[in-house]
Design an enzyme around this catalytic site. Structure first.
Site, mmCIF file in Angstrom:
data_model
loop_
_atom_site.group_PDB
_atom_site.id
_atom_site.type_symbol
_atom_site.label_atom_id
_atom_site.label_comp_id
_atom_site.label_asym_id
_atom_site.label_seq_id
_atom_site.Cartn_x
_atom_site.Cartn_y
_atom_site.Cartn_z
ATOM 1 N N GLU A 1 20.565 -122.297 -39.919
ATOM 2 C CA GLU A 1 19.683 -121.010 -39.721
ATOM 3 C C GLU A 1 20.334 -119.836 -39.189
ATOM 4 O OE1 GLU A 1 18.243 -124.059 -39.744
ATOM 5 O OE2 GLU A 1 16.903 -123.884 -41.441
ATOM 6 N N HIS B 1 6.078 -128.404 -38.635
ATOM 7 C CA HIS B 1 6.148 -127.735 -40.016
ATOM 8 C C HIS B 1 5.098 -127.014 -40.583
ATOM 9 C CE1 HIS B 1 9.938 -129.689 -40.546
ATOM 10 N NE2 HIS B 1 10.077 -129.736 -41.539
#
Lengths: 319, 324
Positions: free
Chosen positions: B60, B129
């Site tokens: 990321e 998540h």
């Protein structure tokens, strides 16, 4: 290199040294705030490195950026003005010591988060690859930055995508006060490139000519092959990590030993021994630097503070 | 007008802007060969090729940092975070770099960058998540945060975001890709930083956005059966925040609730309530109520998960409470 270019390099190195010595005085006088990291002792690194680039090649570095800025052609006036937080500074007084840039000179900033600018450097190369040009991005960072994840993500991406980045580790032997051996799994930083299948080399960073030659070869490789390269430049900072460093982590004998290899002294000797310059010519360069620095301090001190209206300027490009 | 899904709206916006401007490209995890984990970029790889639809490593920092760098040198990247929960891995790039580089260097840099991120709970993905951390990102000056609640807004706002010269975090909701809505035929843009009344009413104001809009519209239907007319103001953009339609509505109804999917503490609702009290205190007829997620990490079990997330009946109850 021609004689004029060599003398220009000498000029740049002396200029960095004097700008920072004056900067340190102004810091102690309370005229410069925040953190200030001096480049003194490391001048040969960016001087030799940036001399090897084409003007279209991008440079990005960490927070020890005054020297890099001067090598890229930012004026001593604008550097000094930024240190004093003035409107005429490289970043209009909003960045300070650690955040100097001039995109017109392809100097894309000093960046203060350790390792933070490495993925951004990879991004420059992504942009250039997308634009189908062969510009090289030269990304400088310290030895400490090679232990953070950003370094590894950036190197992996650069090799996987074939990005034109020259990764330059300025190994000055300490990440703040922690010696390389105490923080890094390998002593030779360049070994880290091996894990990414990336070509690499190591060079003595106290000798500007050696730095230049190694950088030239590396930049040529990156441009020609469309592949990244890691160059480890071994050097030493003569001053503390930043102003006010008590330096408990190293012995003064060690500092003195490295100071025997003062990069300006080494280059001075080289120029004399090779009869490239006379003592008088070098003295004249040093005298000229004194004037430039005095002028830069005068410029910075008489420059206006940023207007209060600047507080809200440039947060966004669009309204 | 044509009726399409949220997924189609976002996909159309991306495609139209890629066709319009060669500087626009996409980079992210599984955006290319896979077609996007939520199938938003399905078919893009074949149409535009690997140069413009870049599959990245699972990294990321390299994705967002790389997109920032490419934007700084003149491209217009759209970086996709597979979920907004992975934004925490790239936090430095979003809040420390994208939000600050322009200002910190005296306006020298431009960052025409869109970060698309899928957020929200309700799919039993477990605590790491399923988050709705929008308020965290809206906290930072220098960033713009957009989160649409209808296909029409999603398409028009995303197109504006891609054309914008600033870094924009564009938050989509994982459970809303199948939501259908009418979109205008032909090209249109919706300006960033404008709230909108999505349903007129006179009895109370519901301030919300994204998933909260879907829930609030259903709640308003319920309330209407009992003769209560709720006016729904959709923020659409969290920063810069447009309070005008909120205040205008509140000055008419004098009662409000705020609905968001994120946690209540330090949330979007907290900001809206404060702003109403600061800017329209004389119009307050009842304490404003926040409807939000319970203060727990979101559990996997469906019953527990739904118990933690704000529901239509919570909104109906809050509306009745504020009208007492």
């Amino acid at each position: 290199m021609k004689k004029e270019q060599l003398l220009d390099l000498y000029h740049q190195m002396v200029l960095i040294r004097r700008v920072e010595e004056r900067g340190a005085e102004l810091y102690q006088a309370g005229k410069i705030g925040g953190f200030m990291h001096l480049y003194i002792g490391q001048e040969a690194v960016s001087t030799g490195l940036i001399a090897a680039r084409e003007p279209r090649d991008r440079v990005i570095t960490a927070y020890r950026d005054h020297g890099v800025a001067l090598n890229c052609g930012l004026s001593a006036d604008s550097v000094m003005a930024e240190l004093l937080g003035k409107a005429t500074g490289t970043s209009k007084g909003k960045g300070g010591s650690m955040h100097m840039a001039d995109t017109e000179k392809n100097m894309w900033g000093g960046h203060a988060i350790v390792g933070g600018h490495l993925p951004i450097a990879a991004g420059f190369a992504v942009g250039d690859q997308y634009a189908k040009n062969d510009n090289v991005t030269i990304c400088m960072f310290g030895d400490g930055a090679t232990n953070i994840g950003y370094f590894h993500e950036a190197l992996n991406l650069a090799k996987t995508w074939g990005l034109r980045v020259l990764w330059v580790c300025e190994n000055n032997q300490y990440g703040m006060g922690t010696a390389v051996k105490r923080a890094s799994a390998v002593d030779e930083i360049r070994q880290k490139a091996e894990g990414y299948g990336m070509k690499n080399a190591e060079v003595d960073g106290m000798d500007v000519m050696k730095v230049y030659e190694a950088s030239k070869a590396a930049i040529d490789y990156v441009r020609r092959e469309g592949q990244p390269y890691l160059l480890e430049i071994n050097t030493y900072r003569f001053r503390g990590h930043s102003m006010g460093d008590p330096e408990r982590y190293r012995k003064s004998e060690e500092v003195k030993k490295w100071q025997e290899s003062d990069p300006i002294g080494i280059f001075n000797k080289y120029l004399l021994e090779k009869k490239i310059a006379t003592r008088k010519a070098l003295d004249e360069i040093e005298a000229r630097v004194e004037e430039e620095v005095a002028k830069a301090v005068e410029f910075a001190e008489t420059s206006p503070e940023p207007a209060l209206s600047e507080l809200f300027a440039d947060i966004y490009a669009d309204n | 007008m044509t009726k399409i899904t949220m997924r189609e709206a976002i996909s159309q916006a991306l495609m139209e802007e890629m066709d319009r401007d060669p500087a626009v490209f996409i980079m992210g995890e599984e955006v290319g060969v896979w077609g996007g984990t939520y199938a938003v970029t399905k078919g893009f790889f074949d149409k535009y090729g690997a140069d413009r639809v870049k599959d990245t490593p699972i990294a990321e920092n390299a994705i967002i940092g790389g997109a920032i760098g490419a934007a700084m040198v003149g491209q217009r990247p759209i970086a996709e975070l597979m979920t907004i929960n992975f934004a925490f891995s790239a936090m430095d790039y979003i809040v420390n770099q994208a939000a600050k580089l322009r200002y910190m260097f005296g306006g020298q840099f431009m960052l025409p960058l869109v970060i698309r991120a899928v957020g929200g709970g309700g799919r039993q993905l477990g605590a790491t998540h399923s988050q709705t951390p929008d308020a965290i990102f809206a906290h930072f000056p220098g960033l713009k945060v957009v989160s649409p609640g209808t296909p029409e807004d999603a398409k028009g706002l995303l197109k504006s975001a891609i054309r914008s010269n600033d870094p924009i975090l564009f938050i989509e909701h994982a459970t809303m890709y199948q939501v259908r809505g009418e979109v205008p035929d032909g090209e249109y843009l919706i300006p960033i930083g404008k709230s909108k009344v999505q349903r007129p009413g006179k009895d109370l104001t519901i301030v919300t956005y994204c998933k909260g809009l879907e829930l609030s519209m259903k709640a308003a239907d319920e309330l209407a059966k009992e003769g209560i007319e709720a006016e729904i103001v959709d923020l659409r953009t969290l920063r810069p925040l447009d309070m005008e339609p909120v205040l205008e509505s509140f000055k008419k109804t004098n009662r409000a609730i705020v609905v968001e999917e994120g946690w209540k503490s330090y949330g979007v609702g907290s900001e809206i309530v404060s702003r109403i009290y600061e800017e329209a205190f004389d119009y307050v007829d009842a304490p404003i109520i926040r409807v939000a997620q319970k203060e727990v990490p979101l559990p996997y079990n469906r019953t527990l998960e739904q118990a933690a997330l704000p529901q239509v009946h919570d909104i109906v109850a809050a509306a009745k409470e504020v009208l007492k």
